[in-house]
Design a protein around this motif. Structure first.
Motif, PDB file in Angstrom:
ATOM      1  N   GLY A  34       0.702  -1.300  -0.003  1.00 27.50           N
ATOM      2  CA  GLY A  34      -0.060   0.032  -0.086  1.00 27.50           C
ATOM      3  C   GLY A  34       0.827   1.239  -0.284  1.00 27.50           C
ATOM      4  N   TYR A  35       1.933   1.302   0.824  1.00 24.34           N
ATOM      5  CA  TYR A  35       2.908   2.530   0.799  1.00 24.34           C
ATOM      6  C   TYR A  35       3.429   2.689  -0.524  1.00 24.34           C
ATOM      7  N   CYS A  36       3.931   1.582  -1.326  1.00 23.95           N
ATOM      8  CA  CYS A  36       4.509   1.678  -2.590  1.00 23.95           C
ATOM      9  C   CYS A  36       3.301   2.298  -3.873  1.00 23.95           C
ATOM     10  N   LEU A  37       2.069   1.698  -3.452  1.00 23.55           N
ATOM     11  CA  LEU A  37       1.182   2.217  -4.565  1.00 23.55           C
ATOM     12  C   LEU A  37       0.775   3.723  -4.120  1.00 23.55           C
ATOM     13  N   ALA A  38       0.857   4.145  -3.109  1.00 24.34           N
ATOM     14  CA  ALA A  38       0.511   5.715  -2.750  1.00 24.34           C
ATOM     15  C   ALA A  38       1.809   6.311  -2.838  1.00 24.34           C
ATOM     16  N   MET A  39       2.879   6.070  -3.082  1.00 26.03           N
ATOM     17  CA  MET A  39       4.044   6.870  -3.580  1.00 26.03           C
ATOM     18  C   MET A  39       3.899   6.993  -5.114  1.00 26.03           C
ATOM     19  N   GLN A  40       3.282   6.390  -6.022  1.00 23.35           N
ATOM     20  CA  GLN A  40       3.316   6.279  -7.215  1.00 23.35           C
ATOM     21  C   GLN A  40       3.264   7.591  -7.938  1.00 23.35           C
ATOM     22  N   PRO A  41       1.902   8.191  -7.492  1.00 19.52           N
ATOM     23  CA  PRO A  41       1.611   9.699  -7.984  1.00 19.52           C
ATOM     24  C   PRO A  41       2.875  10.570  -7.784  1.00 19.52           C
ATOM     25  N   PRO A  42       3.317  10.789  -6.742  1.00 24.00           N
ATOM     26  CA  PRO A  42       4.313  11.855  -6.056  1.00 24.00           C
ATOM     27  C   PRO A  42       5.700  11.528  -7.038  1.00 24.00           C
ATOM     28  N   LEU A  43       5.834  10.177  -7.044  1.00 18.37           N
ATOM     29  CA  LEU A  43       7.055   9.879  -7.722  1.00 18.37           C
ATOM     30  C   LEU A  43       6.980  10.233  -9.406  1.00 18.37           C
ATOM     31  N   GLU A  44       5.941   9.790  -9.856  1.00 13.36           N
ATOM     32  CA  GLU A  44       5.876  10.056 -11.316  1.00 13.36           C
ATOM     33  C   GLU A  44       6.060  11.541 -11.521  1.00 13.36           C
ATOM     34  N   ALA A  45       5.366  12.373 -10.608  1.00 14.49           N
ATOM     35  CA  ALA A  45       5.109  13.911 -10.661  1.00 14.49           C
ATOM     36  C   ALA A  45       6.689  14.394 -10.561  1.00 14.49           C
ATOM     37  N   ALA A  46       7.462  13.819  -9.671  1.00  9.51           N
ATOM     38  CA  ALA A  46       8.846  14.088  -9.474  1.00  9.51           C
ATOM     39  C   ALA A  46       9.732  13.928 -10.686  1.00  9.51           C
ATOM     40  N   LEU A  47       9.543  12.758 -11.298  1.00 10.19           N
ATOM     41  CA  LEU A  47      10.175  12.181 -12.681  1.00 10.19           C
ATOM     42  C   LEU A  47       9.711  12.835 -13.856  1.00 10.19           C
ATOM     43  N   ALA A  48       8.471  13.411 -13.997  1.00  7.39           N
ATOM     44  CA  ALA A  48       8.126  14.053 -14.998  1.00  7.39           C
ATOM     45  C   ALA A  48       9.232  14.968 -15.735  1.00  7.39           C
ATOM     46  N   GLY A  49       9.376  14.793 -16.953  1.00  5.67           N
ATOM     47  CA  GLY A  49      10.226  15.860 -17.673  1.00  5.67           C
ATOM     48  C   GLY A  49      11.830  15.664 -17.231  1.00  5.67           C
ATOM     49  N   ARG A  50      12.084  14.489 -16.470  1.00  8.25           N
ATOM     50  CA  ARG A  50      13.623  14.155 -16.182  1.00  8.25           C
ATOM     51  C   ARG A  50      14.151  13.219 -16.810  1.00  8.25           C
ATOM     52  N   ASP A  51      14.190  13.409 -17.961  1.00  8.38           N
ATOM     53  CA  ASP A  51      14.880  12.444 -18.859  1.00  8.38           C
ATOM     54  C   ASP A  51      16.376  12.085 -18.732  1.00  8.38           C
ATOM     55  N   ASP A  52      16.902  12.911 -17.716  1.00  6.74           N
ATOM     56  CA  ASP A  52      18.261  12.681 -17.338  1.00  6.74           C
ATOM     57  C   ASP A  52      18.555  11.741 -16.329  1.00  6.74           C
TER      58      ASP A  52
END
Length: 108
Positions: A34-52
Motif C-alpha cells: 500500500g505504501y508503494c502504491l501511494a507513492m506512485q503519483p508523487p514519484l511520477e510527478a517528480a520524474l516528469a520531464g527528467r529525461d536525465d
C-alpha cells in the motif's frame, strides 16, 4: 528515461548498477504494498520531464539479493545514484517535493 510502471522481470546485478552512468533512481517495493502504491503519483510527478534520470522499479522480498545489497528494510525505498554510487535515499516518501529536492541536489 521515463518512469517505469511495472517491476522489472529480472533485477540487474549490483555490478551492473555500479557501472551506471549519470543519475538513476532505484525504487524498491512490492506490487501489493500500500505504501508503494501511494507513492506512485508523487514519484511520477517528480520524474516528469527528467529525461536525465534513469528509473528502475525493483520488486523486493525474500531471496532478492539486490535489496539486501542496499540494506533495504522498508518499502518503498528510493535509492538515488550518481555514476552507480549511492548518494541519497528516501524511505517511504509521501511528497513529490522531497523527491524533487534530492534530484535537484544531486543533478547540480
Amino acid at each position: 528515461m521515463p518512469m517505469q510502471h511495472r517491476y522489472l522481470p529480472v533485477e540487474p546485478s549490483l555490478g551492473e548498477i555500479k557501472r551506471f552512468e549519470g543519475l538513476a533512481v532505484i525504487e524498491f517495493g512490492a506490487p501489493w504494498c500500500g505504501y508503494c502504491l501511494a507513492m506512485q503519483p508523487p514519484l511520477e510527478a517528480a520524474l516528469a520531464g527528467r529525461d536525465d534520470v534513469r528509473h528502475l522499479k525493483i520488486e523486493d522480498g525474500r531471496g532478492r539479493r539486490l535489496g539486501r545489497a542496499f540494506r533495504v528494510k522498508l518499502w518503498p525505498t528510493l535509492i538515488f545514484l550518481d555514476g552507480g554510487a549511492e548518494v541519497a535515499r528516501l524511505v517511504r516518501p509521501t511528497r513529490r517535493e522531497a523527491i524533487e529536492e534530492i534530484l535537484e541536489r544531486i543533478a547540480a
